[in-house]
Design a protein around this motif. Structure first.
Motif, PDB file in Angstrom:
ATOM      1  N   MET A 113      -1.674  33.558  19.505  1.00  0.00           N
ATOM      2  CA  MET A 113      -0.065  32.836  19.871  1.00  0.00           C
ATOM      3  C   MET A 113       1.201  32.909  18.466  1.00  0.00           C
ATOM      4  N   ALA A 114       2.039  33.767  19.017  1.00  0.00           N
ATOM      5  CA  ALA A 114       3.688  33.912  18.283  1.00  0.00           C
ATOM      6  C   ALA A 114       4.362  33.252  18.509  1.00  0.00           C
ATOM      7  N   SER A 115       5.892  33.062  17.805  1.00  0.00           N
ATOM      8  CA  SER A 115       6.965  32.917  18.119  1.00  0.00           C
ATOM      9  C   SER A 115       8.573  33.069  16.644  1.00  0.00           C
ATOM     10  N   ILE A 116       9.542  32.737  17.219  1.00  0.00           N
ATOM     11  CA  ILE A 116      10.482  33.106  16.471  1.00  0.00           C
ATOM     12  C   ILE A 116      11.704  32.535  16.215  1.00  0.00           C
ATOM     13  N   LYS A 117      11.726  31.710  16.170  1.00  0.00           N
ATOM     14  CA  LYS A 117      13.125  30.874  16.107  1.00  0.00           C
ATOM     15  C   LYS A 117      13.675  30.419  14.555  1.00  0.00           C
ATOM     16  N   LYS A 118      14.913  29.432  15.479  1.00  0.00           N
ATOM     17  CA  LYS A 118      15.845  30.185  13.712  1.00  0.00           C
ATOM     18  C   LYS A 118      15.839  28.883  13.709  1.00  0.00           C
ATOM     19  N   ARG A 119      16.097  28.162  12.130  1.00  0.00           N
ATOM     20  CA  ARG A 119      15.759  26.817  11.213  1.00  0.00           C
ATOM     21  C   ARG A 119      17.495  26.198  10.986  1.00  0.00           C
ATOM     22  N   ALA A 120      17.624  25.588  11.434  1.00  0.00           N
ATOM     23  CA  ALA A 120      18.442  24.673  10.574  1.00  0.00           C
ATOM     24  C   ALA A 120      19.756  25.248   8.830  1.00  0.00           C
ATOM     25  N   ASP A 121      18.998  26.231   8.358  1.00  0.00           N
ATOM     26  CA  ASP A 121      19.135  26.690   7.416  1.00  0.00           C
ATOM     27  C   ASP A 121      19.997  28.020   7.662  1.00  0.00           C
ATOM     28  N   GLY A 122      19.320  28.513   8.912  1.00  0.00           N
ATOM     29  CA  GLY A 122      19.908  30.490   9.141  1.00  0.00           C
ATOM     30  C   GLY A 122      19.105  30.519   8.749  1.00  0.00           C
ATOM     31  N   LYS A 123      18.143  30.653   8.199  1.00  0.00           N
ATOM     32  CA  LYS A 123      16.506  31.902   8.356  1.00  0.00           C
ATOM     33  C   LYS A 123      16.105  31.307   9.723  1.00  0.00           C
ATOM     34  N   TRP A 124      15.258  32.506   9.693  1.00  0.00           N
ATOM     35  CA  TRP A 124      14.315  33.239  11.214  1.00  0.00           C
ATOM     36  C   TRP A 124      13.055  32.137  10.941  1.00  0.00           C
ATOM     37  N   ARG A 125      12.225  31.590  11.757  1.00  0.00           N
ATOM     38  CA  ARG A 125      10.662  31.296  10.985  1.00  0.00           C
ATOM     39  C   ARG A 125      10.176  32.036  11.826  1.00  0.00           C
ATOM     40  N   LYS A 177      -6.120  28.954  12.768  1.00  0.00           N
ATOM     41  CA  LYS A 177      -4.530  28.668  11.435  1.00  0.00           C
ATOM     42  C   LYS A 177      -3.278  28.887  11.964  1.00  0.00           C
ATOM     43  N   GLU A 178      -2.312  28.645  11.525  1.00  0.00           N
ATOM     44  CA  GLU A 178      -0.700  28.700  11.575  1.00  0.00           C
ATOM     45  C   GLU A 178      -0.374  29.546  10.214  1.00  0.00           C
ATOM     46  N   HIS A 179       0.110  30.872  10.538  1.00  0.00           N
ATOM     47  CA  HIS A 179       0.344  32.045   9.480  1.00  0.00           C
ATOM     48  C   HIS A 179       1.851  31.540   9.883  1.00  0.00           C
ATOM     49  N   ALA A 180       3.093  31.368   8.926  1.00  0.00           N
ATOM     50  CA  ALA A 180       4.649  31.532   9.160  1.00  0.00           C
ATOM     51  C   ALA A 180       5.523  32.464   7.756  1.00  0.00           C
ATOM     52  N   ARG A 181       6.129  32.926   7.980  1.00  0.00           N
ATOM     53  CA  ARG A 181       6.618  33.533   6.935  1.00  0.00           C
ATOM     54  C   ARG A 181       8.306  33.510   7.360  1.00  0.00           C
ATOM     55  N   HIS A 182       9.103  33.266   6.143  1.00  0.00           N
ATOM     56  CA  HIS A 182      10.841  32.982   6.440  1.00  0.00           C
ATOM     57  C   HIS A 182      11.643  34.598   6.274  1.00  0.00           C
ATOM     58  N   PHE A 183      12.845  34.846   7.102  1.00  0.00           N
ATOM     59  CA  PHE A 183      13.326  35.876   7.369  1.00  0.00           C
ATOM     60  C   PHE A 183      14.690  35.691   7.181  1.00  0.00           C
ATOM     61  N   ASP A 184      16.181  36.623   6.321  1.00  0.00           N
ATOM     62  CA  ASP A 184      17.279  36.421   7.233  1.00  0.00           C
ATOM     63  C   ASP A 184      17.657  36.616   8.406  1.00  0.00           C
ATOM     64  N   VAL A 225      15.184  40.282  13.195  1.00  0.00           N
ATOM     65  CA  VAL A 225      14.913  41.574  13.693  1.00  0.00           C
ATOM     66  C   VAL A 225      13.736  41.824  13.070  1.00  0.00           C
ATOM     67  N   ASP A 226      13.594  41.633  11.033  1.00  0.00           N
ATOM     68  CA  ASP A 226      12.620  41.066  10.020  1.00  0.00           C
ATOM     69  C   ASP A 226      11.525  40.878  10.756  1.00  0.00           C
ATOM     70  N   GLY A 227      11.821  39.326  11.294  1.00  0.00           N
ATOM     71  CA  GLY A 227      11.156  38.617  12.054  1.00  0.00           C
ATOM     72  C   GLY A 227       9.942  38.737  12.585  1.00  0.00           C
ATOM     73  N   GLN A 228      10.634  39.640  13.493  1.00  0.00           N
ATOM     74  CA  GLN A 228       9.578  40.690  14.951  1.00  0.00           C
ATOM     75  C   GLN A 228       9.217  42.150  14.613  1.00  0.00           C
ATOM     76  N   ARG A 229       9.803  42.230  13.138  1.00  0.00           N
ATOM     77  CA  ARG A 229       8.438  43.348  13.110  1.00  0.00           C
ATOM     78  C   ARG A 229       7.539  43.246  12.598  1.00  0.00           C
ATOM     79  N   TRP A 230       8.172  42.074  11.617  1.00  0.00           N
ATOM     80  CA  TRP A 230       6.650  41.748  10.920  1.00  0.00           C
ATOM     81  C   TRP A 230       5.576  40.749  11.846  1.00  0.00           C
ATOM     82  N   LEU A 231       6.351  39.960  12.966  1.00  0.00           N
ATOM     83  CA  LEU A 231       5.562  39.193  13.891  1.00  0.00           C
ATOM     84  C   LEU A 231       4.272  40.818  14.925  1.00  0.00           C
ATOM     85  N   ASP A 232       5.728  41.320  15.147  1.00  0.00           N
ATOM     86  CA  ASP A 232       4.589  43.337  16.150  1.00  0.00           C
ATOM     87  C   ASP A 232       3.655  44.065  15.155  1.00  0.00           C
ATOM     88  N   GLU A 233       4.043  43.946  13.557  1.00  0.00           N
ATOM     89  CA  GLU A 233       2.829  44.377  12.510  1.00  0.00           C
ATOM     90  C   GLU A 233       1.408  43.720  12.912  1.00  0.00           C
TER      91      GLU A 233
END
Length: 369
Positions: A1-13, A22-29, A32-40
């Motif tokens: 299961m994967a998802s990408i969501k915009k945070r209140a500070d404007g970053k994408w989680r 186990k959940e793994h997460a990274r934040h991106f400006d 498109v960068d977040g989606q690329r990471w999830l695709d990889e």
């Protein structure tokens, strides 16, 4: 299961759950960068190459010790591996996590083996092979995605041309040895057996009728000047080698002077039992080398080189020489003895001249007809 969501500070989680939940997460400006990471990550899971980001937190030393203790190394190899890790790897890499070690770190470490420790190029490669094996195992265990040892530039090993003993030098060396070891010198130069294989030879391995010797074990020295009878170095080391008449005569005379039963060693220590390499070198070999006027660094392996050189001079192919020596492949034989094989330039000239001569003879025959 994967998802990408915009945070209140404007970053994408971007986040995903692995096979264990186990959940793994990274934040991106950028999304498109977040989606690329999830695709990889998704692609690595589908191809079976997924590595848990937290898996590489184990230190190199912790994993290295686990790897070392699990390996079925022979005693001599186990001792060398432990020394490589303890003396050269752990002081530099031991406390670092596996995932934090980069290729540039390893290149600096390799260079340091020469500059800091003063190791010879051949020793650097031996130590490197041990550490490389640890990282390869870590990749297989999915602790790291890539081996940081890949692409290392290792110091070149200067090629030393083997200068084999002459027949006269072999005879003089044999004459200078104690009586109980004279036939050992002749056997070594006449069959190419390694020192440990010579020491491990038992009477049952000799077949005088078929004029052959079977090589299927060796004697290795252990700590505290002990010895062990063990398996050979490689699968190709198990072989049957022809016995020349000069060797048969030497062995027959030896067994008459020093009788032994089929299960006993052909060559034994003065007090009985298998030969201890260091005792043999100190009490027999080095004295004979000095007395016969050979270079002080001449070791028992020189007999093996003499055997190879005589086969090559006799016209044997590299394949046959390789098989007789028990080498893994012909490339190993060429790497050591290529300079001893006769130059092919004259054979090339003769082959071309012969071809043109045959053609000329054919033309003359047709004209005459």
């Amino acid at each position: 299961m994967a998802s990408i969501k915009k945070r209140a500070d404007g970053k994408w989680r971007a986040r995903y759950r692995d096979a264990e939940g186990k959940e793994h997460a990274r934040h991106f400006d950028k999304k498109v960068d977040g989606q690329r990471w999830l695709d990889e990550v998704t692609a690595s899971v589908l191809t079976g190459q997924y590595v848990d980001p937290r898996a590489g937190r184990e230190t190199f030393k912790a994993y290295g010790e686990q790897w070392r203790e699990a390996k079925p190394h022979r005693p001599a190899t186990a001792k060398a591996v432990e020394q490589h890790l303890r003396c050269y790897a752990y002081p530099v890499l031991g406390r670092r996590s596996l995932s934090s070690i980069r290729g540039s770190d390893m290149q600096g470490w390799v260079t340091g083996l020469t500059k800091t420790h003063g190791l010879a190029a051949s020793t650097v490669r031996t130590v490197y092979n041990t550490i490389n094996a640890v990282f390869r195992a870590a990749v297989r265990d999915r602790l790291i995605a890539r081996n940081p040892c890949e692409g290392m530039e290792l110091p070149a090993i200067p090629r030393k041309k083997v200068v084999p003993l002459t027949v006269k030098q072999v005879q003089e060396l044999a004459a200078a040895m104690p009586a109980r070891y004279r036939a050992l010198v002749v056997l070594g130069a006449g069959t190419g057996l390694r020192p440990g294989e010579l020491f491990g030879l038992q009477v049952r391995h000799l077949n005088f009728l078929r004029r052959m010797v079977q090589v299927d074990q060796q004697v290795q020295q252990t700590a505290g000047h002990g010895v062990r009878v063990c398996e050979l170095k490689t699968e190709s080391s198990y072989r049957v080698v022809p016995l020349p008449q000069v060797v048969i005569d030497a062995l027959a005379a030896h067994l008459e002077a020093f009788p032994a039963k089929p299960e006993e060693f052909v060559f034994s220590a003065p007090q009985g039992g298998p030969i201890v390499y260091t005792h043999f070198m100190d009490n027999a070999w080095r004295k004979a080398v000095k007395e016969s006027g050979l270079p002080a660094n001449t070791g028992p392996h020189a007999l093996r080189h003499a055997y190879a050189s005589m086969l090559i001079a006799g016209g044997e192919s590299v394949k046959v020489v390789s098989e007789r020596l028990g080498h893994t492949n012909a490339a190993m034989t060429l790497n050591v003895y290529s300079h001893l094989f006769p130059d092919s330039e004259d054979r090339t000239r003769k082959a071309i001249d012969a071809a043109f001569q045959d053609h000329a003879d054919s033309v003359r025959t047709e004209v005459a007809q």
